[in-house]
Design a protein around this motif. Structure first.
Motif, PDB file in Angstrom:
ATOM      1  N   PHE A  65       4.321   7.144   2.433  1.00 43.33           N
ATOM      2  CA  PHE A  65       4.860   5.840   2.808  1.00 43.33           C
ATOM      3  C   PHE A  65       4.503   4.842   1.712  1.00 43.33           C
ATOM      4  O   PHE A  65       3.417   4.919   1.127  1.00 43.33           O
ATOM      5  N   LEU A 101       4.152  -5.808   3.016  1.00 43.73           N
ATOM      6  CA  LEU A 101       4.021  -6.746   4.141  1.00 43.73           C
ATOM      7  C   LEU A 101       3.897  -8.148   3.558  1.00 43.73           C
ATOM      8  O   LEU A 101       3.093  -8.376   2.642  1.00 43.73           O
ATOM      9  N   ARG A 104      -1.327   8.263  12.141  1.00 44.21           N
ATOM     10  CA  ARG A 104      -0.114   8.906  11.626  1.00 44.21           C
ATOM     11  C   ARG A 104      -0.072   8.969  10.105  1.00 44.21           C
ATOM     12  O   ARG A 104       0.786   9.603   9.526  1.00 44.21           O
ATOM     13  N   THR A 162       8.237  -0.726  17.201  1.00 44.55           N
ATOM     14  CA  THR A 162       6.990  -1.484  17.341  1.00 44.55           C
ATOM     15  C   THR A 162       6.801  -2.431  16.158  1.00 44.55           C
ATOM     16  O   THR A 162       6.472  -3.611  16.334  1.00 44.55           O
ATOM     17  N   ALA A 163       7.017  -1.911  14.944  1.00 42.76           N
ATOM     18  CA  ALA A 163       6.806  -2.719  13.746  1.00 42.76           C
ATOM     19  C   ALA A 163       7.720  -3.941  13.762  1.00 42.76           C
ATOM     20  O   ALA A 163       7.266  -5.070  13.540  1.00 42.76           O
ATOM     21  N   ASN A 223       6.733  -6.502  16.597  1.00 37.86           N
ATOM     22  CA  ASN A 223       5.503  -7.237  16.250  1.00 37.86           C
ATOM     23  C   ASN A 223       5.731  -8.169  15.069  1.00 37.86           C
ATOM     24  O   ASN A 223       5.282  -9.311  15.070  1.00 37.86           O
ATOM     25  N   ASN A 224       6.414  -7.661  14.049  1.00 34.35           N
ATOM     26  CA  ASN A 224       6.599  -8.456  12.830  1.00 34.35           C
ATOM     27  C   ASN A 224       7.479  -9.682  13.089  1.00 34.35           C
ATOM     28  O   ASN A 224       7.215 -10.756  12.551  1.00 34.35           O
ATOM     29  N   TYR A 264       0.842  -1.190   0.000  1.00 34.16           N
ATOM     30  CA  TYR A 264       0.000   0.000   0.000  1.00 34.16           C
ATOM     31  C   TYR A 264       0.876   1.238   0.000  1.00 34.16           C
ATOM     32  O   TYR A 264       2.066   1.181   0.306  1.00 34.16           O
ATOM     33  N   LEU A 288       8.090   4.095  15.744  1.00 33.99           N
ATOM     34  CA  LEU A 288       7.228   3.325  14.842  1.00 33.99           C
ATOM     35  C   LEU A 288       7.930   2.030  14.405  1.00 33.99           C
ATOM     36  O   LEU A 288       7.347   0.944  14.430  1.00 33.99           O
ATOM     37  N   LYS A 341      -4.621  -2.984  11.741  1.00 30.99           N
ATOM     38  CA  LYS A 341      -4.092  -2.055  12.754  1.00 30.99           C
ATOM     39  C   LYS A 341      -3.446  -0.853  12.074  1.00 30.99           C
ATOM     40  O   LYS A 341      -3.658   0.288  12.467  1.00 30.99           O
ATOM     41  N   ILE A 342      -2.656  -1.136  11.050  1.00 32.38           N
ATOM     42  CA  ILE A 342      -1.943  -0.066  10.350  1.00 32.38           C
ATOM     43  C   ILE A 342      -2.932   0.906   9.697  1.00 32.38           C
ATOM     44  O   ILE A 342      -2.754   2.119   9.752  1.00 32.38           O
ATOM     45  N   ASP A 397      -4.210   3.663  11.821  1.00 32.90           N
ATOM     46  CA  ASP A 397      -3.194   4.450  12.532  1.00 32.90           C
ATOM     47  C   ASP A 397      -3.310   5.924  12.102  1.00 32.90           C
ATOM     48  O   ASP A 397      -3.248   6.229  10.915  1.00 32.90           O
ATOM     49  N   MET A 422      11.385  -5.542   8.984  1.00 32.74           N
ATOM     50  CA  MET A 422      10.850  -4.367   8.289  1.00 32.74           C
ATOM     51  C   MET A 422      12.043  -3.490   7.908  1.00 32.74           C
ATOM     52  O   MET A 422      12.537  -2.718   8.717  1.00 32.74           O
ATOM     53  N   GLN A 481       4.623   0.618   1.748  1.00 32.31           N
ATOM     54  CA  GLN A 481       4.978  -0.514   2.600  1.00 32.31           C
ATOM     55  C   GLN A 481       4.592  -1.826   1.944  1.00 32.31           C
ATOM     56  O   GLN A 481       3.519  -1.948   1.346  1.00 32.31           O
TER      57      GLN A 481
HETATM   58  C1  LIG Z   1       3.432   3.756   7.982  1.00 32.38           C
HETATM   59  C2  LIG Z   1       3.241   2.808   9.115  1.00 32.38           C
HETATM   60  C3  LIG Z   1       3.755   1.516   9.050  1.00 32.38           C
HETATM   61  C4  LIG Z   1       3.569   0.609  10.091  1.00 32.38           C
HETATM   62  N1  LIG Z   1       4.066  -0.661   9.976  1.00 32.38           N
HETATM   63  C5  LIG Z   1       3.814  -1.568  10.949  1.00 32.38           C
HETATM   64  C6  LIG Z   1       4.246  -2.920  10.822  1.00 32.38           C
HETATM   65  O1  LIG Z   1       4.890  -3.320   9.835  1.00 32.38           O
HETATM   66  N2  LIG Z   1       3.958  -3.774  11.825  1.00 32.38           N
HETATM   67  C7  LIG Z   1       3.261  -3.401  12.946  1.00 32.38           C
HETATM   68  O2  LIG Z   1       3.031  -4.238  13.820  1.00 32.38           O
HETATM   69  N3  LIG Z   1       2.864  -2.123  13.098  1.00 32.38           N
HETATM   70  C8  LIG Z   1       3.114  -1.200  12.135  1.00 32.38           C
HETATM   71  N4  LIG Z   1       2.690   0.096  12.302  1.00 32.38           N
HETATM   72  C9  LIG Z   1       2.106   0.488  13.588  1.00 32.38           C
HETATM   73  C10 LIG Z   1       0.644   0.103  13.715  1.00 32.38           C
HETATM   74  O3  LIG Z   1      -0.156   1.063  13.064  1.00 32.38           O
HETATM   75  C11 LIG Z   1       0.237   0.046  15.201  1.00 32.38           C
HETATM   76  O4  LIG Z   1       0.551   1.264  15.837  1.00 32.38           O
HETATM   77  C12 LIG Z   1       0.962  -1.059  15.934  1.00 32.38           C
HETATM   78  O5  LIG Z   1       0.924  -2.265  15.196  1.00 32.38           O
HETATM   79  C13 LIG Z   1       0.331  -1.270  17.318  1.00 32.38           C
HETATM   80  O6  LIG Z   1       1.114  -2.209  17.966  1.00 32.38           O
HETATM   81  P1  LIG Z   1       0.708  -2.770  19.393  1.00 32.38           P
HETATM   82  O7  LIG Z   1      -0.597  -3.488  19.177  1.00 32.38           O
HETATM   83  O8  LIG Z   1       1.858  -3.697  19.728  1.00 32.38           O
HETATM   84  O9  LIG Z   1       0.607  -1.561  20.298  1.00 32.38           O
HETATM   85  C14 LIG Z   1       2.869   1.015  11.255  1.00 32.38           C
HETATM   86  C15 LIG Z   1       2.346   2.309  11.313  1.00 32.38           C
HETATM   87  C16 LIG Z   1       2.525   3.202  10.271  1.00 32.38           C
HETATM   88  C17 LIG Z   1       1.975   4.595  10.372  1.00 32.38           C
END
Ligand SMILES: Cc1cc2nc3c(=O)[nH]c(=O)nc-3n(C[C@H](O)[C@H](O)[C@H](O)COP(=O)(O)O)c2cc1C
Length: 143
Positions: free
Chosen positions: A46, A50, A69, A25-26, A29-30, A7, A22, A63-64, A67, A91, A48
Protein backbone atom coordinates in the motif's frame (compact mmCIF):
# COMPACT_ATOMS: atom_id res chain seq x y z
CA UNK A 1 -1.61 25.05 7.03
CA UNK A 2 -2.27 21.37 6.56
CA UNK A 3 -0.24 18.30 7.21
CA UNK A 4 0.58 15.77 4.54
CA UNK A 5 1.78 12.34 5.50
CA UNK A 6 2.86 9.54 3.18
CA UNK A 7 3.65 5.97 4.08
CA UNK A 8 4.12 2.62 2.41
CA UNK A 9 3.28 -0.74 3.92
CA UNK A 10 2.96 -4.42 3.09
CA UNK A 11 -0.34 -6.22 3.08
CA UNK A 12 -0.50 -9.06 5.58
CA UNK A 13 -1.38 -12.05 3.43
CA UNK A 14 -2.78 -14.12 6.26
CA UNK A 15 -5.35 -11.45 7.10
CA UNK A 16 -8.02 -11.25 4.41
CA UNK A 17 -8.56 -7.63 3.40
CA UNK A 18 -11.96 -6.71 2.05
CA UNK A 19 -10.92 -3.55 0.23
CA UNK A 20 -14.51 -2.33 -0.23
CA UNK A 21 -15.04 -2.59 3.48
CA UNK A 22 -11.75 -0.83 4.23
CA UNK A 23 -12.58 1.98 1.80
CA UNK A 24 -16.07 2.44 3.16
CA UNK A 25 -14.69 3.03 6.66
CA UNK A 26 -11.85 5.22 5.38
CA UNK A 27 -14.14 7.40 3.28
CA UNK A 28 -16.75 7.81 6.01
CA UNK A 29 -14.19 8.71 8.66
CA UNK A 30 -12.16 10.94 6.36
CA UNK A 31 -15.19 12.85 5.12
CA UNK A 32 -16.16 13.48 8.75
CA UNK A 33 -12.61 14.55 9.65
CA UNK A 34 -11.97 16.57 6.46
CA UNK A 35 -9.13 14.28 5.54
CA UNK A 36 -8.31 13.81 1.88
CA UNK A 37 -5.83 11.59 0.07
CA UNK A 38 -5.06 8.59 -2.04
CA UNK A 39 -4.68 4.90 -1.36
CA UNK A 40 -2.73 2.89 -3.89
CA UNK A 41 -2.14 -0.84 -3.89
CA UNK A 42 -0.75 -3.47 -6.21
CA UNK A 43 -2.19 -6.19 -4.00
CA UNK A 44 1.00 -6.56 -1.99
CA UNK A 45 1.91 -3.07 -0.98
CA UNK A 46 0.00 0.00 0.00
CA UNK A 47 1.00 3.59 -0.53
CA UNK A 48 -1.18 6.14 1.17
CA UNK A 49 -1.24 9.91 1.30
CA UNK A 50 -3.24 11.57 4.07
CA UNK A 51 -3.86 15.31 4.12
CA UNK A 52 -5.71 17.44 6.60
CA UNK A 53 -5.55 19.16 9.94
CA UNK A 54 -2.51 18.10 11.89
CA UNK A 55 -4.16 16.48 14.90
CA UNK A 56 -6.69 14.66 12.76
CA UNK A 57 -3.98 13.21 10.58
CA UNK A 58 -2.09 12.10 13.69
CA UNK A 59 -5.13 10.42 15.22
CA UNK A 60 -6.03 8.64 12.00
CA UNK A 61 -2.48 7.58 11.29
CA UNK A 62 -2.18 6.05 14.75
CA UNK A 63 -5.29 3.96 14.07
CA UNK A 64 -3.98 2.92 10.66
CA UNK A 65 -0.54 2.07 12.00
CA UNK A 66 -1.90 -0.57 14.38
CA UNK A 67 -4.24 -2.12 11.79
CA UNK A 68 -3.35 -5.83 11.50
CA UNK A 69 -4.16 -5.86 7.76
CA UNK A 70 -0.76 -4.39 6.97
CA UNK A 71 2.74 -4.30 8.44
CA UNK A 72 6.26 -2.96 7.94
CA UNK A 73 4.94 0.55 7.66
CA UNK A 74 7.55 2.88 6.32
CA UNK A 75 6.87 6.54 6.93
CA UNK A 76 8.03 8.30 3.80
CA UNK A 77 7.27 11.88 4.67
CA UNK A 78 5.30 13.97 7.07
CA UNK A 79 5.12 17.72 7.17
CA UNK A 80 3.25 20.97 6.94
CA UNK A 81 1.96 22.00 3.53
CA UNK A 82 0.11 25.08 2.30
CA UNK A 83 -2.46 23.26 0.27
CA UNK A 84 -3.92 19.86 -0.40
CA UNK A 85 -2.95 17.96 -3.54
CA UNK A 86 -5.94 15.62 -3.44
CA UNK A 87 -8.64 17.90 -2.10
CA UNK A 88 -11.37 16.29 -4.20
CA UNK A 89 -10.95 12.88 -2.69
CA UNK A 90 -11.91 11.59 0.74
CA UNK A 91 -9.73 8.68 -0.30
CA UNK A 92 -9.11 8.08 -3.99
CA UNK A 93 -8.37 4.42 -4.56
CA UNK A 94 -6.17 2.75 -7.16
CA UNK A 95 -6.03 -1.00 -7.08
CA UNK A 96 -4.17 -3.63 -9.02
CA UNK A 97 -5.15 -2.84 -12.61
CA UNK A 98 -3.33 -2.59 -15.96
CA UNK A 99 -3.55 1.20 -15.97
CA UNK A 100 -2.20 1.30 -12.47
CA UNK A 101 0.72 -0.94 -13.42
CA UNK A 102 1.52 1.27 -16.43
CA UNK A 103 1.86 4.23 -14.09
CA UNK A 104 4.22 2.35 -11.86
CA UNK A 105 6.37 1.53 -14.86
CA UNK A 106 6.40 5.17 -15.85
CA UNK A 107 7.44 6.49 -12.46
CA UNK A 108 9.54 3.79 -10.88
CA UNK A 109 11.14 2.22 -13.93
CA UNK A 110 10.07 -1.20 -12.73
CA UNK A 111 6.88 -3.27 -12.65
CA UNK A 112 7.14 -3.45 -8.89
CA UNK A 113 6.52 -0.70 -6.44
CA UNK A 114 9.64 -0.32 -4.42
CA UNK A 115 8.96 2.64 -2.17
CA UNK A 116 12.45 2.30 -0.80
CA UNK A 117 13.74 3.11 -4.25
CA UNK A 118 11.17 5.72 -5.17
CA UNK A 119 11.54 9.28 -4.00
CA UNK A 120 8.69 11.03 -2.28
CA UNK A 121 8.51 13.34 -5.30
CA UNK A 122 8.12 10.57 -7.85
CA UNK A 123 5.50 8.90 -5.68
CA UNK A 124 3.49 12.10 -5.47
CA UNK A 125 3.94 12.72 -9.19
CA UNK A 126 2.62 9.25 -9.92
CA UNK A 127 -0.41 9.77 -7.70
CA UNK A 128 -1.14 13.24 -9.09
CA UNK A 129 -0.92 11.85 -12.62
CA UNK A 130 -3.28 9.02 -11.68
CA UNK A 131 -5.86 11.19 -9.95
CA UNK A 132 -5.86 13.85 -12.68
CA UNK A 133 -5.91 11.47 -15.65
CA UNK A 134 -7.70 8.46 -14.23
CA UNK A 135 -10.18 9.64 -11.66
CA UNK A 136 -10.69 7.02 -9.04
CA UNK A 137 -13.47 4.72 -10.19
CA UNK A 138 -14.67 4.30 -6.66
CA UNK A 139 -16.17 7.78 -7.06
CA UNK A 140 -15.15 8.91 -3.64
CA UNK A 141 -15.33 12.59 -4.22
CA UNK A 142 -15.23 14.55 -0.98
CA UNK A 143 -18.44 16.40 -0.20
C1 LIG B 1 -4.00 0.40 4.12
C2 LIG B 1 -5.04 0.96 5.03
C3 LIG B 1 -5.51 2.26 4.84
C4 LIG B 1 -6.47 2.81 5.69
N1 LIG B 1 -6.89 4.10 5.48
C5 LIG B 1 -7.75 4.67 6.36
C6 LIG B 1 -8.14 6.03 6.22
O1 LIG B 1 -7.73 6.74 5.29
N2 LIG B 1 -9.00 6.53 7.13
C7 LIG B 1 -9.50 5.80 8.17
O2 LIG B 1 -10.28 6.33 8.96
N3 LIG B 1 -9.16 4.50 8.31
C8 LIG B 1 -8.30 3.92 7.44
N4 LIG B 1 -7.96 2.60 7.60
C9 LIG B 1 -8.65 1.81 8.62
C10 LIG B 1 -8.08 2.02 10.01
O3 LIG B 1 -6.93 1.22 10.18
C11 LIG B 1 -9.12 1.61 11.08
O4 LIG B 1 -9.57 0.29 10.85
C12 LIG B 1 -10.33 2.52 11.05
O5 LIG B 1 -9.94 3.88 10.99
C13 LIG B 1 -11.20 2.27 12.29
O6 LIG B 1 -12.34 3.05 12.13
P1 LIG B 1 -13.43 3.15 13.27
O7 LIG B 1 -12.73 3.78 14.44
O8 LIG B 1 -14.49 4.03 12.65
O9 LIG B 1 -13.89 1.72 13.53
C14 LIG B 1 -6.99 2.03 6.75
C15 LIG B 1 -6.51 0.74 6.94
C16 LIG B 1 -5.55 0.20 6.10
C17 LIG B 1 -5.07 -1.21 6.32
Amino acid sequence: VYKRQIYASHRVESVPTDIDDLLKTAVENNARDHITGVLWTDGNMFIQVLEGERWKISTTYHKIAIDPRHEQIELISCGAVDRRLFEEWSMAYYGDTRVNRKFVLKYSGSDQVEPKRMSETSMLEMLIDLTSNHPSRTGLRAA
